[in-house]
Design a protein around this motif. Structure first.
Motif, short mmCIF file in Angstrom:
data_model
loop_
_atom_site.label_atom_id
_atom_site.label_comp_id
_atom_site.label_asym_id
_atom_site.label_seq_id
_atom_site.Cartn_x
_atom_site.Cartn_y
_atom_site.Cartn_z
N ILE A 279 1.43 -1.38 -0.41
CA ILE A 279 0.36 -0.25 0.22
C ILE A 279 0.74 1.73 0.35
N TYR A 280 1.92 1.25 0.43
CA TYR A 280 2.86 2.50 0.89
C TYR A 280 3.46 2.82 -0.78
N LYS A 281 4.34 1.62 -0.67
CA LYS A 281 4.51 1.67 -2.25
C LYS A 281 4.03 1.87 -3.72
N GLY A 282 2.42 2.19 -3.28
CA GLY A 282 1.58 1.95 -4.72
C GLY A 282 1.61 3.65 -4.21
N SER A 283 1.39 3.82 -2.88
CA SER A 283 0.76 5.58 -2.19
C SER A 283 2.33 6.68 -2.98
N GLN A 284 2.95 5.94 -3.21
CA GLN A 284 4.51 6.32 -3.81
C GLN A 284 4.01 8.13 -5.29
N PRO A 285 4.57 9.01 -5.24
CA PRO A 285 4.13 9.71 -6.20
C PRO A 285 4.73 9.60 -7.47
N SER A 286 4.35 9.74 -8.26
CA SER A 286 4.55 8.27 -10.03
C SER A 286 5.14 9.28 -10.85
N PRO A 287 6.14 10.14 -10.63
CA PRO A 287 6.77 11.30 -11.44
C PRO A 287 6.97 10.75 -13.25
N VAL A 288 7.10 11.22 -13.80
CA VAL A 288 6.92 10.51 -15.25
C VAL A 288 8.59 10.35 -15.79
N ASP A 289 8.86 11.24 -15.36
CA ASP A 289 10.79 10.79 -15.31
C ASP A 289 11.07 9.47 -14.38
N SER B 80 13.69 5.56 -8.36
CA SER B 80 14.41 6.34 -6.96
C SER B 80 13.24 6.01 -6.17
N ILE B 81 12.41 6.80 -6.05
CA ILE B 81 11.27 6.48 -5.14
C ILE B 81 11.16 5.41 -4.39
N GLN B 82 10.71 4.50 -5.24
CA GLN B 82 10.13 2.87 -5.22
C GLN B 82 11.46 2.16 -4.38
N ARG B 83 12.45 2.80 -4.36
CA ARG B 83 13.51 2.14 -4.02
C ARG B 83 14.17 2.31 -2.54
N GLN B 84 13.58 3.54 -2.28
CA GLN B 84 14.05 4.20 -1.08
C GLN B 84 12.48 3.38 0.06
N ALA B 85 11.81 2.59 -0.35
CA ALA B 85 10.24 2.57 -0.26
C ALA B 85 10.91 0.95 0.17
N VAL C 10 -0.65 10.56 4.03
CA VAL C 10 -0.63 9.36 5.42
C VAL C 10 1.27 8.94 5.05
N PHE C 11 0.86 7.73 3.24
CA PHE C 11 1.17 6.63 3.23
C PHE C 11 3.27 7.27 2.61
N SER C 12 3.19 8.79 2.92
CA SER C 12 4.24 9.44 2.43
C SER C 12 5.43 9.06 2.68
N LEU C 13 7.17 8.71 2.34
CA LEU C 13 7.84 7.89 3.59
C LEU C 13 8.97 9.01 4.16
N ARG C 14 7.96 10.50 4.13
CA ARG C 14 8.50 12.10 4.62
C ARG C 14 7.60 11.04 6.19
N ALA C 15 6.56 11.10 6.16
CA ALA C 15 5.92 10.80 6.91
C ALA C 15 5.86 10.21 7.88
#
Length: 531
Positions: free
Chosen positions: A380-390, A396-401, A512-517
């Protein structure tokens, strides 16, 4: 002290990648091993070694005389913090039953239950799984495990309990029941309250082969299943293999290699849960112990009376990481691991946990059950992360998760165990210790609510500390030699608001599901001093 644990964990990954990992194997002495054959070692409360033995005064592996076989019985020995074992003695808790082979003990510390096997040679000779629970300081009369685990006419053996990252409590065992891929396969079932197991499920070709797959052990801290197999491609006899949970996908079982596996049988691989008991003063300055435990083998050098390699002995193993000088950092020339070396010890929480929507400043909940539920939310957390066009930013965001869940959260239980173990050693050595703990929340409700929430999280950690190792630390809290200075800070002091109230502002729910939070919602053990 304010480095994030994710950064610490990422640095650990870099160091581990540069390290060379080897196993060190030590043959236990004749306090434990005899001519009769020993195997199936497990540790109870970091102080008792349980194992099975066919010990006898006669130098024979199998028979007292032409007609009387030697029965396997459960033995126990004291085990010191440095790993040295006392003399093995026959267990007198009621596990051994007259005229039956008894062996393969496995201890579940959370339910205070010993699972083990009995083979009744007068009743058909099949092996069945029993359990005994600790109640009021005594062990109950062993009971046959219910459900469909002990299928009539089949052998069911080598039980072990594993708690997985998706919140399941599983019993793993070996069985030759129909529906397997080979002789013995490894099966699992969910163990619910009252020892009511679900119907067993074969672990399938991800784990099992068309040969024999036996002696499973699930390491909770690593989320790894270890087992032995005589499948083709090994060193000979049974070899030890490992596979990460969840099983399947593209991963295959990994052979542990030549230091553990021999041309003979290598079985019952067991990982000690507390790294603090794995210290080794003989290591070089650039070496450190990653894990340790026991296994059984009839390799060359095992004791025998008549035929070499007839009988298993118990061996101690340690997994050693040797770091290049450039990567060793603090390890080079450092003293043995201290509790202070694990600071700041950071424990992370899902949104509004524990006790959501409460104004209480304390809770009865412990941290580790909350953590197991938190890890289940990984997808759920991984699927809620931003999905930049780049695509590179998205990856990189998925690796951080992945790092946060698979490294930081999954390794937290073993870090807690290590910290409590080292703390316990200090207190047993008559040191007086003061812990300093800070609690934080993400900026959700008003400041008063955030402050109460951060205090509940600290209370949750205190409950974990008190319950550890059957309340081993509680006497030190009661007599004042351990004290805790706790401060709830409310919302973490971040430069920008990472999360907001999803009930009042539904558009912010994803925050709520952001990595910063996720990093804001934590407690930190930041201080460890003697007074």
């Amino acid at each position: 002290m304010k480095k994030t644990f994710l950064l610490f964990a990422a640095l650990a990954v870099v160091a581990a990648a540069a390290a060379q990992t080897t196993y060190r194997v030590e043959h236990l002495d004749q306090n434990i091993n005899t001519f009769g054959g020993e195997m199936g070692a497990t540790v109870l409360d970091d102080s008792i070694l349980l194992y099975s033995s066919m010990r006898t005064e006669k130098k024979s592996c199998i028979y007292l005389n032409e007609f009387t076989p030697i029965l396997s019985q459960i033995f126990q020995a004291s085990i010191a913090p440095d790993g040295r074992c006392g003399t093995g003695e026959l267990n007198t808790w009621g596990l051994n039953r007259g005229g039956k082979d008894c062996g393969s003990p496995a201890f579940d510390p959370e339910s205070r239950t010993i699972y083990y096997t009995q083979t009744d040679w007068d009743g058909g000779g099949t092996t069945q799984i029993f359990y005994s629970e600790e109640q009021g300081g005594r062990w109950t009369t062993p009971k046959l495990l219910g459900g469909n685990v002990n299928l009539k006419g089949t052998n069911n053996t080598h039980p072990t309990i594993g708690r997985t990252s998706d919140g399941k409590t599983l019993l793993f065992f070996a069985s030759d029941r129909p529906g397997g891929l080979g002789g013995f396969d490894i099966w699992s079932c969910v163990v619910m309250g009252g020892r009511k197991p679900s119907n067993p499920t074969n672990l399938g070709p991800a784990v099992n082969s068309d040969s024999n797959d036996i002696t499973p052990f699930f390491c909770q801290g690593e989320q790894t299943l270890y087992f032995s197999s005589d499948r083709p491609g090994g060193a000979g006899g049974f070899d030890v293999y490992a596979i990460g949970y969840p099983f399947g996908g593209e991963q295959c079982p990994t052979n542990l290699g030549g230091e553990i596996n021999s041309p003979h049988n290598d079985l019952f691989f067991y990982v000690r849960p507390n790294l603090g008991f794995c210290a080794d003063d003989s290591l070089a300055p650039n070496q450190q112990v990653e894990a340790c435990g026991f296994f059984a083998s009839n390799r060359d050098g095992s004791l025998y009376a008549q035929e070499p390699n007839c009988c298993n002995d118990i061996y101690r193993w340690s997994r050693i990481a040797t770091l290049p000088a450039a990567a060793a950092g603090r390890v080079a020339g450092a003293p043995p691991l201290r509790p202070q070396d694990l600071l700041p010890l950071c424990l992370y929480f899902h949104n509004d946990e524990p006790n959501p929507a409460s104004a209480d400043t304390c809770t009865r909940q412990r941290y580790t059950p909350l953590l197991r539920r938190y890890i289940q939310l990984r997808d759920i957390y991984k699927g809620s992360q931003p999905s930049p066009v780049d695509g590179r930013k998205r990856d990189s965001i998925q690796r951080q998760a992945d790092l946060f869940f698979d490294l930081t959260l999954k390794r937290t239980p073993s870090l807690i165990d290590s910290f409590f173990c080292l703390l316990y050693k200090d207190l047993k050595n008559r040191k007086r210790v003061e812990l300093t703990i800070d609690g934080y929340a993400s900026p959700l409700f008003e400041p008063a609510y955030n402050l109460a929430l951060s205090k509940r999280r600290i209370c949750c950690f205190k409950n974990e500390l008190i319950a550890w190792n059957d309340n081993a630390l509680l006497p030190f809290l009661n007599n004042g030699s351990l004290r805790i200075i706790a401060t709830g800070h409310g919302a973490a002091s971040t430069a920008e608001v990472a999360s907001s109230d999803p009930l009042r502002n539904p558009k912010s729910a994803l925050s709520v599901f952001s990595l910063r939070a996720a990093h804001e919602r934590r407690i930190e053990v930041v201080g460890y001093r003697y007074f």
